[in-house]
Design a protein around this motif. Structure first.
Motif, short mmCIF file in Angstrom:
data_model
loop_
_atom_site.label_atom_id
_atom_site.label_comp_id
_atom_site.label_asym_id
_atom_site.label_seq_id
_atom_site.Cartn_x
_atom_site.Cartn_y
_atom_site.Cartn_z
N GLY A 148 31.62 0.37 35.04
CA GLY A 148 31.52 -0.29 33.67
C GLY A 148 31.98 -1.62 33.88
O GLY A 148 32.97 -1.88 34.57
N GLN A 166 32.29 -7.02 30.04
CA GLN A 166 31.45 -7.68 29.11
C GLN A 166 29.85 -7.52 29.42
O GLN A 166 29.67 -7.30 30.78
CB GLN A 166 31.66 -9.07 29.12
CG GLN A 166 32.92 -9.40 28.58
CD GLN A 166 33.13 -10.75 28.28
OE1 GLN A 166 32.24 -11.39 27.64
NE2 GLN A 166 34.30 -11.67 28.57
N HIS A 167 29.12 -7.71 28.58
CA HIS A 167 27.62 -7.24 28.90
C HIS A 167 26.94 -8.44 28.77
O HIS A 167 25.68 -8.83 28.11
CB HIS A 167 26.88 -6.47 27.73
CG HIS A 167 27.58 -5.12 27.65
ND1 HIS A 167 28.85 -4.70 26.70
CD2 HIS A 167 27.50 -3.82 28.42
CE1 HIS A 167 29.14 -3.43 27.31
NE2 HIS A 167 28.33 -2.88 28.21
N HIS A 208 24.52 -11.39 30.77
CA HIS A 208 23.89 -11.65 32.13
C HIS A 208 24.60 -12.10 33.42
O HIS A 208 24.24 -11.70 34.42
CB HIS A 208 22.50 -12.26 31.73
CG HIS A 208 21.51 -12.52 32.79
ND1 HIS A 208 20.71 -11.36 33.35
CD2 HIS A 208 21.19 -13.43 33.66
CE1 HIS A 208 20.00 -11.57 34.19
NE2 HIS A 208 20.21 -12.99 34.55
N ASP A 266 27.58 -12.05 34.12
CA ASP A 266 28.36 -10.84 34.73
C ASP A 266 27.65 -9.93 35.36
O ASP A 266 28.03 -9.48 36.58
CB ASP A 266 29.26 -10.49 33.71
CG ASP A 266 30.30 -11.23 33.00
OD1 ASP A 266 30.75 -12.15 33.76
OD2 ASP A 266 30.56 -11.17 31.65
N ALA A 267 26.56 -9.39 34.94
CA ALA A 267 25.64 -8.46 35.75
C ALA A 267 25.19 -9.09 36.94
O ALA A 267 25.22 -8.33 38.13
CB ALA A 267 24.65 -8.34 34.86
N ASN A 305 21.23 -0.39 38.05
CA ASN A 305 21.78 -0.85 36.78
C ASN A 305 20.82 0.57 35.76
O ASN A 305 19.86 0.78 35.96
CB ASN A 305 21.04 -2.13 36.26
CG ASN A 305 21.24 -2.46 34.94
OD1 ASN A 305 20.61 -3.04 34.13
ND2 ASN A 305 22.59 -2.37 34.56
N GLU A 348 27.44 0.67 33.37
CA GLU A 348 26.32 -0.08 33.55
C GLU A 348 25.67 -0.04 35.09
O GLU A 348 24.46 -0.14 35.05
CB GLU A 348 26.70 -1.78 33.44
CG GLU A 348 26.87 -2.06 31.82
CD GLU A 348 28.31 -1.69 31.19
OE1 GLU A 348 28.06 -1.43 30.20
OE2 GLU A 348 29.12 -1.48 31.94
N GLN A 395 34.53 -8.74 36.70
CA GLN A 395 33.50 -8.20 35.66
C GLN A 395 33.71 -6.77 35.51
O GLN A 395 33.24 -6.05 34.49
CB GLN A 395 32.14 -8.21 36.45
CG GLN A 395 31.74 -9.75 36.60
CD GLN A 395 32.03 -10.33 37.82
OE1 GLN A 395 32.63 -9.70 38.74
NE2 GLN A 395 31.84 -11.68 38.16
#
Length: 154
Positions: A73, A76-77, A79, A81-82, A100, A106, A132
């Motif tokens: 997980g 934060q959501h 982009h 960070d992903a 993903n 996530e 992250q």
């Protein structure tokens, strides 16, 4: 994109199960002439439907391996960070798959290591040090009843 008719479907499923077939044998199995079969395979390759051919290696035959499915997980959501997390997973040799997903976390990872000490190192110093990452849940694989990636190729 080439038309995916019944012949193309047969070519794809046959190659997926037996990627080392000669064009002549593939054509015989799907009921096409060798030239028509080759043309279709080349069209499928050019269109990116067939991405490549590979050897499937049973890593457990080389040395003992432990497979762990890791749910991650993010804090934060965002982009950025992903993408940062995905880049870190691309660089981690223990991570064989990074998906993903939708749900309570996530990402779902498939991780393979030689022993628990190697996983502890990965958990603490790869995943644990990423800013992250908010949560890590590890699921250790006891056995695999089905894995289509490991079909024997003829």
């Amino acid at each position: 994109m080439p038309e995916i008719d019944r012949y193309s479907e047969q070519i794809l499923s046959t190659l997926e199960a037996s990627g080392r077939l000669t064009n002549i044998e593939l054509a015989r199995r799907v009921g096409l002439s060798p030239s028509a079969c080759l043309r279709r395979v080349q069209d499928l390759e050019r269109a990116g439907v067939i991405k490549g051919y590979r050897a499937i290696i049973d890593r457990s035959a080389l040395s003992p391996r432990i497979t762990i499915f890791v749910m991650v997980g993010l804090a934060q959501h965002l982009h950025k960070d992903a993408r940062a997390f995905e880049r870190a997973m691309e660089a981690a040799p223990q991570v064989l798959e990074c998906h993903n997903i939708a749900g309570s976390v996530e990402y779902l990872l498939r991780v393979e290591v030689g022993d628990l000490a190697e996983y502890k190192e990965f958990h603490a110093h790869t995943l644990g040090e990423l800013p992250q990452v908010q949560s890590i849940t590890s699921h250790f694989c006891l056995d695999t009843a089905k894995d289509v990636r490991n079909r024997l190729m003829s």
